[in-house]
Design an enzyme around this catalytic site. Structure first.
Site, mmCIF file in Angstrom:
data_model
loop_
_atom_site.group_PDB
_atom_site.id
_atom_site.type_symbol
_atom_site.label_atom_id
_atom_site.label_comp_id
_atom_site.label_asym_id
_atom_site.label_seq_id
_atom_site.Cartn_x
_atom_site.Cartn_y
_atom_site.Cartn_z
ATOM 1 N N LYS A 11 0.824 -1.214 0.000
ATOM 2 C CA LYS A 11 0.000 0.000 0.000
ATOM 3 C C LYS A 11 0.859 1.266 0.000
ATOM 4 O O LYS A 11 0.380 2.366 -0.215
ATOM 5 C CB LYS A 11 -0.947 -0.006 1.199
ATOM 6 C CG LYS A 11 -1.970 -1.151 1.159
ATOM 7 C CD LYS A 11 -2.877 -1.140 2.374
ATOM 8 C CE LYS A 11 -3.808 -2.339 2.470
ATOM 9 N NZ LYS A 11 -5.005 -2.249 1.611
ATOM 10 N N LYS A 32 -15.094 5.885 -0.780
ATOM 11 C CA LYS A 32 -15.701 6.682 0.295
ATOM 12 C C LYS A 32 -15.239 8.146 0.226
ATOM 13 O O LYS A 32 -16.042 9.069 0.377
ATOM 14 C CB LYS A 32 -15.343 6.083 1.657
ATOM 15 C CG LYS A 32 -15.926 4.688 1.848
ATOM 16 C CD LYS A 32 -15.319 3.947 3.028
ATOM 17 C CE LYS A 32 -15.698 2.464 2.940
ATOM 18 N NZ LYS A 32 -14.892 1.618 3.839
#
Ligand code: GFP
Ligand code: GFP
Length: 833
Positions: free
Chosen positions: A572, A681
């Site tokens: 990540k 989101k």
């Protein structure tokens, strides 16, 4: 025979039936009732925690009435149902969502107010249910919300971990410390223990054959699985599905004989070992395999869930061949794959269904979703461990494998290599069982979670299986998120502005998210832009208040808020972000005060947990905290750069961070992040995105327009070659990327605390650089520069922000769950009246 219902006088029953409390006087009455009875407290000694519990119990009563009717409708109408097996559910808080979905938020607000409390304060008394690590578990939670809201008959099955994901503390030197998460230490108003739903689960023992050739599995250890039900209310509907969580209990609680003989330790031993199964959630670093307790959890959960599903099916009195017409079982990642041999065991050994018919039933009942292509994350179990714990299941897997390989041999005669590649058993010392392959061959369909990821699956892990089965078995369902929690609840200001602007009821766009497109025509409107900006500002101030309350520091809420929040993992690349921060710091330092005044002030937030055994990930946290310490204390740059690591990331913290972000980072090495869902989101809340061409970032770009995303970095196609180059023709980092080399050297030199500490982390970049930081750093820095320039022009920035939100309709989990329902499970909505 069937019993007559009701027993006794029907009228008395009917008079006793309770209606929902949906007006303020009934609500206050029911709250007071729970204070008095359930809690046995009184008005004069009631604190916020007690008031929360009584209010939640009152809301639960309302949910239960809907739950009962939903289950009754399912039992009567016998629709085909889907069962979503996921070893993690990251539910967060329930109360606020329950009030929203019940449509009773205003009434409760008023009622609680009349009793002298503030609803907002009560909501924060609730502990997060953190029965998950990250994306996988939160996705499962969003899917349950959508299945109820779309009136689909879906139940979730998982484990009731006594301790959820650990609480993260940050030590003064910046290292992560872990404390248990005793989320159940107070009353949990939202669960119902089902003492009448218990199953016996066996481990160890012997698998033998009787004289007539039947297999029997006996002996070993038996434990009990006890069901707890969690209600999942749908938005704007009565439909209320169920999440059934299993708790492990000893079968014979207490060894009285040992106790009487004076051996207390022994008397509680069996009970402790049974309870251990559901005591903790395993942290995910994608390599925690080979642990017997984890395998026990997986079997315990799948066996109890299947026993429940089969019991329910048998009550329909249909032949087993009809199971796929009544049940679709979703295997979410490989963790529940044992359900495949377990269903074979039930059908063949217990129900005497012939092997081939049983296999037909199995392969029409299960569906499998993969969530990662990281090779180290593909679950494999050592055969000796497996044989010890589940001897009969090993035999079944061998038999499945034999039949399967025979059919491969038939299709590709003489292709020995293919047989060994596709075998469920990987040769080696020890041999290992490949769970992903078992899931693929035991399922009707297989899918990935974003377009790119599904393509990669077909080209890598599933390649041989695509050649064997044909392409139609392999599909894609791009992930989604629920707009109820991730817009309306977490961002009430934006929700109100959207409703006012679209001039339709909130319930319309919250259930049909494509309606957000109606905002596009206001994207240039200065009045609207002003309101849009004001909402974001309020959310930023709300976050700043939280930071002040928790860390005791004042954040510059006028600066751009730049957020990266997710599990800590090398793929990540939180490293890329913190190295970028350091680079920015040096750049600012080198400027004159006059030059600095032109810079875009920026506050960078990090949050996320590292698996306790993941050494490198923990070093990244330590580096971030120490960089923050140095940077935030520097008066030269303080006005232009602040850095914070917010401890103990959770769903509730995400609900504060997501609405407050101007830009968020999704910067995984291309091809490594299957989808990502936080990207969705942030965009839904009008935050822009800086990211690699990876996972769902790509589809977000397609929807909102590439000009509205700050893409950078190498593409997936280049990754393999670059890695090859790094291994066989390494170029020194000073040559490859001088800017990054400088950053690493300064860390080594002790600019952010003892440089030695970070050497193992820095070496992962200097040598080999598996995640390609040296390749992407320059384009990352360039992308951030574009972000700064864009932010300085607020008019165009706000336009991008509005369009981003407006075009996020595709990423509602309602779309995703309907896709599963139609294309995979073949289930239909059933409205509960
Ligand atoms: C379910 C619930 C029960 C409920 C019935 C209603 O039973 O608590 O009373 O539905 O019909 F669990 P099963 O579907 O599990 O049998
Ligand atoms: C995994 C993948 C993510 C994906 C989610 C949900 O997340 O890319 O978005 O599953 O499909 F890595 P983690 O559980 O590993 O956080």
């Amino acid at each position: 025979g069937k019993e007559k219902w009701p027993r006794g006088d029907e009228k008395v029953w009917k008079d006793g039936l309770r209606a929902a409390d949906d007006d303020v006087p009934s609500i206050t009455k029911s709250i007071v009732h729970h204070v008095q009875t359930s809690l046995s407290r009184q008005a004069y000694n009631l604190d916020d925690l007690g008031a929360y519990q009584a209010t939640a119990l009152s809301a639960k009563d309302n949910m239960l009435l809907n739950w009962n009717e939903t289950q009754l409708a399912y039992t009567r109408k016998q629709p085909k149902r889907a069962y979503y097996l996921c070893i993690e559910y990251l539910m967060g808080r329930t109360f606020d969502n329950a009030l929203l979905n019940l449509g009773l938020k205003d009434q409760y607000h008023e009622g609680v107010g009349k009793l002298g409390f503030n609803l907002e304060d009560l909501l924060t008394q609730e502990r997060d249910a953190a029965l998950g690590n990250g994306g996988l578990g939160r996705l499962a939670a969003c899917y349950l919300d959508s299945s109820s809201s779309q009136e689909l008959p879906v139940w979730g099955y998982s484990l009731r971990y006594k301790y959820g994901i650990f609480q993260q503390l940050i030590a003064p030197d910046g290292s992560q410390l872990e404390a248990p998460d005793p989320w159940l230490e107070h009353l949990n108003p939202f669960e119902i223990p089902r003492y009448d739903v218990q199953y016996e689960i066996r481990f160890y023992g012997q698998a033998e054959r009787t004289a007539d050739g039947r297999a029997v599995w006996s002996g070993g250890q038996e434990v009990l699985a006890l069901a707890y039900d969690v209600m999942i209310p749908g938005y704007g509907t009565k439909n209320t599905n169920n999440l059934r969580l299993w708790e492990s209990k000893p079968k014979r609680g207490f060894d009285l004989q040992s106790f009487n003989a004076g051996d207390y330790e022994r008397a509680v031993e069996a009970s402790n070992s049974a309870e251990a199964i559901t005591s903790v959630l395993y942290p995910n670093d994608n390599t925690t395999f080979g642990k017997e307790l984890r395998l026990k959890q997986q079997y315990f959960w799948t066996a109890a869930s299947l026993a429940d599903i089969i019991r329910r099916f048998k009550s329909l009195e249909k032949p087993f061949s009809a199971l796929p017409d009544y049940a679709a079982i979703q295997l979410n990642d490989t963790h529940p794959t044992l359900a495949i041999p377990e269903l074979m065991r039930i059908l063949v050994d217990e129900e005497e269904v012939p092997w081939n018919s049983a296999w037909d039933i199995v392969t029409n009942t299960f569906f499998f979703t993969n969530h990662t292509v990281l090779p180290e994350a593909l679950e494999k179990w050592p055969v000796p461990l497996f044989e010890h714990l589940l001897p009969r299941h090993l035999q079944i897997i061998y038999d499945i494998n034999m039949t399967f390989l025979q059919s491969v041999e038939k299709k590709f005669p003489g292709d020995r290599e293919r047989l060994s590649r596709m075998s469920l058993i990987e040769e080696g010392f020890p041999k290992q069982i490949r769970m992903a392959y078992l899931a693929i061959i035991g399922s009707r369909k297989v899918n990935g979670v974003a377009e790119l990821h599904s393509q990669l699956l077909k080209a890598t892990i599933c390649k041989d299986f695509v050649e064997f089965y044909g392409i139609s078995k392999f599909g894609n369902v791009t992930n989604g998120v629920t707009p109820r929690r991730w817009l309306d609840q977490c961002n009430p200001g934006l929700s109100a502005l959207i409703t006012e602007t679209l001039k339709i009821p909130k319930s319309e766009w919250l259930k049909d998210l494509k309606k957000l497109e109606g905002l596009i025509k206001y994207a240039d409107d200065p009045q609207f832009q002003k309101k849009w900006a004001a909402v974001k500002q309020t959310n930023k101030e709300r976050l700043a208040q939280y930071v002040e309350a928790t860390l005791g520091v004042k954040v510059n809420a006028k600066a751009m808020f730049d957020v990266q929040v997710k599990r800590l993992h090398e793929y990540k690349r939180q490293t890329l972000n913190i190295f970028g921060v350091i680079h920015r710091y040096f750049t600012l330092k080198a400027m004159t005060p006059e030059e600095r005044k032109k810079a875009n002030p920026r506050v960078v937030f990090f949050a996320g947990k590292a698996a306790p055994g993941y050494y490198i990930a923990k070093l990244v946290i330590r580096l971030i905290v120490n960089v923050a310490r140095v940077v935030n204390a520097d008066p030269d740059t303080k006005d232009y750069l602040e850095v914070y690591f917010l401890p103990d990331y959770s769903v509730s913290l995400a609900e504060l961070l997501v609405p407050a972000s101007n830009i968020s980072q999704h910067i995984s090495t291309a091809g490594t992040e299957a989808s990502g869902t936080s990207n969705m989101k942030f965009c839904l809340n009008g935050g822009l995105l800086v990211g690699t061409v990876d996972g769902a970032n790509i589809e977000i770009g397609e929807e909102i327009g590439e000009e509205n995303v700050f893409f950078f970095g190498h593409l997936t196609e280049a990754v393999e070659d670059l890695r090859y180059q790094h291994t066989y023709h390494p170029v020194p980092i000073e040559q490859k990327c001088p800017a990054l080399a400088h950053v690493l050297n300064e860390i080594s030199a002790g600019k952010f605390g003892d440089g030695q500490t970070y050497e193992p982390l820095l070496n992962t970049v200097r040598h080999h650089d598996h995640y390609l930081l040296t390749e992407d750093f320059q384009s990352y820095i360039d992308a951030l520069k574009l972000v700064d320039e864009a932010y300085l022009n607020q008019t165009t920035w706000l336009k991008k922000s509005i369009i981003t939100c407006a075009k996020m309709g595709k990423f509602s989990s309602d779309r995703a769950i309907l896709d599963y329902a139609e294309e995979y499970w073949s289930i239909e909505p059933l409205k509960v009246e």
